[in-house]
Write an enzyme that holds these catalytic residues in place. Structure first.
Site, PDB file in Angstrom:
ATOM      1  N   GLU A 142       0.820  -1.206   0.000  1.00  0.00           N
ATOM      2  CA  GLU A 142       0.000   0.000   0.000  1.00  0.00           C
ATOM      3  C   GLU A 142       0.865   1.272   0.000  1.00  0.00           C
ATOM      4  OE1 GLU A 142      -3.454   0.304   0.537  1.00  0.00           O
ATOM      5  OE2 GLU A 142      -3.600   2.414   1.118  1.00  0.00           O
ATOM      6  N   ASP A 143       1.915   1.261   0.822  1.00  0.00           N
ATOM      7  CA  ASP A 143       2.672   2.500   1.031  1.00  0.00           C
ATOM      8  C   ASP A 143       3.834   2.692   0.049  1.00  0.00           C
ATOM      9  OD1 ASP A 143       0.955   2.830   3.067  1.00  0.00           O
ATOM     10  OD2 ASP A 143       2.384   2.545   4.699  1.00  0.00           O
TER      11      ASP A 143
END
Ligand code: MN
Length: 744
Positions: free
Chosen positions: A85-86
């Site tokens: 996600e990051d």
């Protein structure tokens, strides 16, 4: 020691690696270190709100995951849980799969999908759906465990976040994650999440209770220690191998007791508690005897969860006694194995069996339950521990997001049209298209749990299509579509309805004249409660009336007006027979006062089965309700003179229904099983049902007396013979005392 204490046990990655390397479990330390280094490289340059390097968070999560006793892949996934996600430009699931294998990538995938769920600030009503969805989404239960560790660390470090963010996260923790931890039997996790959440949600109440605890604890500072000492000495005299711990109730549990049960701080008896952990079940009862000899017990507060475990597998003896200085305290007594289950939940209890990875059918699910109940061999095998534990608890429901993040629960196989109507009839009526996760999708697509569905509407939409009635799966959507056609398309409905009725009448052996036809339709319409023929056409057109009802009335009027039997005297008998068979075939399988094809429904109070002696009650607007003749409601109703006119003679239409048709229909039957409370009982019952291929629709247990429980089952039954065979099989199960049909 609580998780809280464990916080200080590690101080970063070196300490964690030391724990892993020195563990008795067979961790793959090299793989874990690789996962750490990879995550560290990916998060390089990212910082938490507190200013710490971002990697401190995955390290902390991995520490908690390790302290729970999860396996190598779970620890790797803990390190990697935020990377996809990051750091989307640096990694993805394929890379993780290549580097760490499929299991780790599946865990990371599950965790990433969960992150996308925005459950903040939702109403309580939606929370249960969200909890269910989280369980349904994480097909591998390790995902939930890691997610809980992630949440725990975020809660521990929530103080640095902005106020509105703190409140939203704390609410979500209280409503979604703490209950999940509880459901999985993870008491420590649950308690810490609740305490942390409370400290943000009601800081004043939290401080108040904390102060009270401090005051009381301050006054009796040595109470727990003295009591421990005293009890220890006595237990030693009996040569029992035991360990003893004392605790003071958590802030949140006292807070809740005080506010929910409106109790004062002094009315809380289990504020102090000691826990005695022994080797065998027998020693539990011996220890209990010793405690009751040493202290005066408070009546009504003894609970034996060893003979009757809680649904989450919790086993223990509880009693409350008056200690010295008149201070009441609770004593919990359990074996080491029971203690492990209490602390770590079903995680402690799972043993992997090869082959369990294939798609689960009902038998597998049942054997899963049975395995959970089987406490014979409670030792944890670290190799197999928690490996690939899959859950599929809510497979009969699909949980789909609205773009706003609300969760809509739909029956399995519902389409996007069902979804649209589930939100609002106006959304359904104006639907012109749909998107799943941002991509255009056909409106008959079946969305999957976790997908985000957006309905595209237009003010110029022509409204639903008649084909939708064949596509939708929910009765709600179907009713709303019909409603629309009824209102919006009368002219069109009339045309369609008229054509349909013409088709029916043109199939008659002796053709009626036009005048006769008009009369047939008008009389049938009147008898069906319509104002005129046009109303009947309209109703048929928008599917507002069952065709079987219409055809049966039309046929009746046709026979009255045209008298075809008199007109055709010479007919092949076979042909008459065929006609007759055609006529009496009906969908409901019930003959009411000699008429076929009436609209009937089966009463939920007694759930009649083919073969039962039945009676019909004419409802106002909902057809004829079919009851068993000996249903208590019928007995009461028959005595009521007001209802005299509304009872109808009914019988099963067994002649005209083929065996195949009959055996396809399942009727719900409720059974009450009275049985001795035995640990294998539930497993034996579900296994017997699975063996007979009987569908289990619901199961509930409740305690009747100390030793007897009542299990309520709802099962799908074909007919009275099928029912009898189910009954005799269930009655043969060990510890079953008796079985009754219907509600108790
Ligand atoms: Mn995280």
């Amino acid at each position: 020691m609580t998780i809280e204490d464990k916080k200080d046990e590690f101080s970063g990655i070196e300490k964690l690696m030391a724990v892993i390397e020195n563990s008795e479990k067979h961790y793959d330390a090299e793989k874990i270190e690789r996962a750490y280094l990879y995550a560290k490289a990916l998060h390089e340059g990212q910082f938490r709100v507190s200013g710490e390097p971002y990697i401190s968070h995955p390290i902390a999560v991995a520490e908690i995951v390790t302290s729970l006793g999860l396996d190598t892949d779970s620890i790797c996934a803990a390190f990697l849980h935020d990377t996809v996600e990051d750091c989307p430009d640096k990694t993805n699931l394929d890379i993780i799969k290549n580097k760490f294998g499929e299991e780790v990538s599946l865990l990371v995938d599950g965790l990433t999908k969960m992150k996308a769920i925005n459950v903040e600030d939702k109403e309580e009503a939606n929370m249960e759906n969200i909890r269910k969805m989280l369980l349904a989404m994480s097909k591998d239960i390790r995902v939930i465990f890691i997610k809980l560790c992630d949440r725990l660390h975020n809660m521990r470090t929530l103080g640095v976040k902005a106020e509105h963010k703190r409140r939203a996260t704390a609410l979500e923790t209280m409503h979604v994650y703490a209950p999940l931890a509880h459901r999985l039997g993870m008491q420590r996790m649950k308690q810490e999440l609740e305490n942390l959440a409370l400290s943000y949600l009601d800081p004043i109440g939290y401080a108040e209770v904390s102060t009270d605890i401090e005051k009381k604890y301050g006054l009796n500072q040595n109470f727990i220690e003295n009591t421990r000492q005293y009890v220890s000495e006595k237990l030693e005299e009996y040569n029992i191998n035991f360990s003893l711990e004392g605790r003071v109730k958590t802030v949140y549990s006292i807070y809740r007791k005080m506010f929910k049960q409106n109790k004062s701080f002094d009315e809380i008896y289990d504020f102090y508690a000691i826990r005695i952990i022994v080797d065998t079940e027998l020693e539990c009862y011996t220890a209990l005897g010793i405690i009751h000899e040493l202290f005066k017990s408070i009546p009504g507060r003894f609970k034996d969860y060893i003979s009757t475990p809680k649904p989450n597998m919790y086993q223990s003896l509880h009693t409350t006694v008056i200690g010295r200085d008149g201070i009441p305290f609770e004593v919990q007594i359990r074996t080491r194995e029971m203690h492990h289950i209490a602390e770590y939940g079903i995680a402690a209890h799972w043993k992997y069996k090869s082959g369990a990875k294939s798609k689960e059918d009902i038998d597998k699910k049942l054997s899963w339950i049975a395995k959970l109940i089987d406490t014979e061999d409670g030792a944890i095998d670290s190799e197999d521990f928690m490996h690939a534990l899959k859950i599929d608890i809510f497979s009969d429901e699909t949980f789909v997001f609205t773009p706003k993040g609300d969760v809509i629960a739909l029956p399995q196989n519902s389409t996007l049209i069902d979804f649209a109507y589930a939100i609002h009839s106006q959304i359904g009526n104006r639907m012109v298209g749909a998107k799943i996760n941002g991509m255009i999708a056909p409106i008959d697509r079946v969305p999957q749990t976790g997908e985000i569905v957006e309905i595209i509407t237009s003010a110029n939409a022509k409204g639903p299509s008649r084909d939708w009635l064949k596509i939708v799966k929910t009765s709600e959507a179907r009713a709303k579509i019909r409603q629309w056609f009824k209102k919006e398309k009368r002219a069109e409905n009339i045309k369609i309805g008229q054509a349909e009725i013409d088709r029916v009448i043109s199939g008659y052996r002796v053709k009626p004249t036009e005048a006769q036809k008009t009369e047939i339709i008008y009389c049938a319409a009147r008898k069906l409660g319509m104002a005129d023929s046009e109303d009947l056409f309209n109703a048929v057109g928008y599917n507002g009336i069952a065709m079987t009802k219409v055809t049966s009335k039309l046929k009746g009027e046709y026979e009255r007006i045209v008298k075809p039997e008199e007109q055709v005297l010479i007919t092949d008998t076979d042909q008459v027979q065929t006609q007759k068979n055609k006529k009496i075939r009906s969908n409901s399988g019930i003959i009411v006062d000699g008429e076929y094809g009436c609209e009937v429904k089966f009463a939920k109070c007694c759930n009649p089965l083919p073969g039962d002696h039945i009676i019909g009650f004419i409802t106002k607007g909902y057809g004829i309700s079919i009851h068993k003749h000996d249903c208590p409601n019928v007995k009461a109703g028959l005595e009521n003179p007001e209802y005299r006119e509304r009872w109808a003679h009914t019988e099963w239409d067994t002649d005209s229904m083929t065996a195949a048709e009959l055996s396809k229909t399942l009727y719900e039957v409720v059974l009450q099983i009275y049985a001795e409370n035995d640990i294998m009982l539930l497993a034996n019952i579900t296994a017997a049902l699975a063996d007979m291929k009987v569908s289990l629709l619901s199961i509930n247990t409740k305690k009747r007396t100390e030793s007897e429980i009542i299990i309520s089952l709802t099962v799908g039954c074909k007919n009275i013979d099928h029912y009898n065979s189910i009954m005799s099989r269930l009655k043969s199960i060990n510890h079953v005392h008796s079985i009754t049909r219907g509600f108790s």
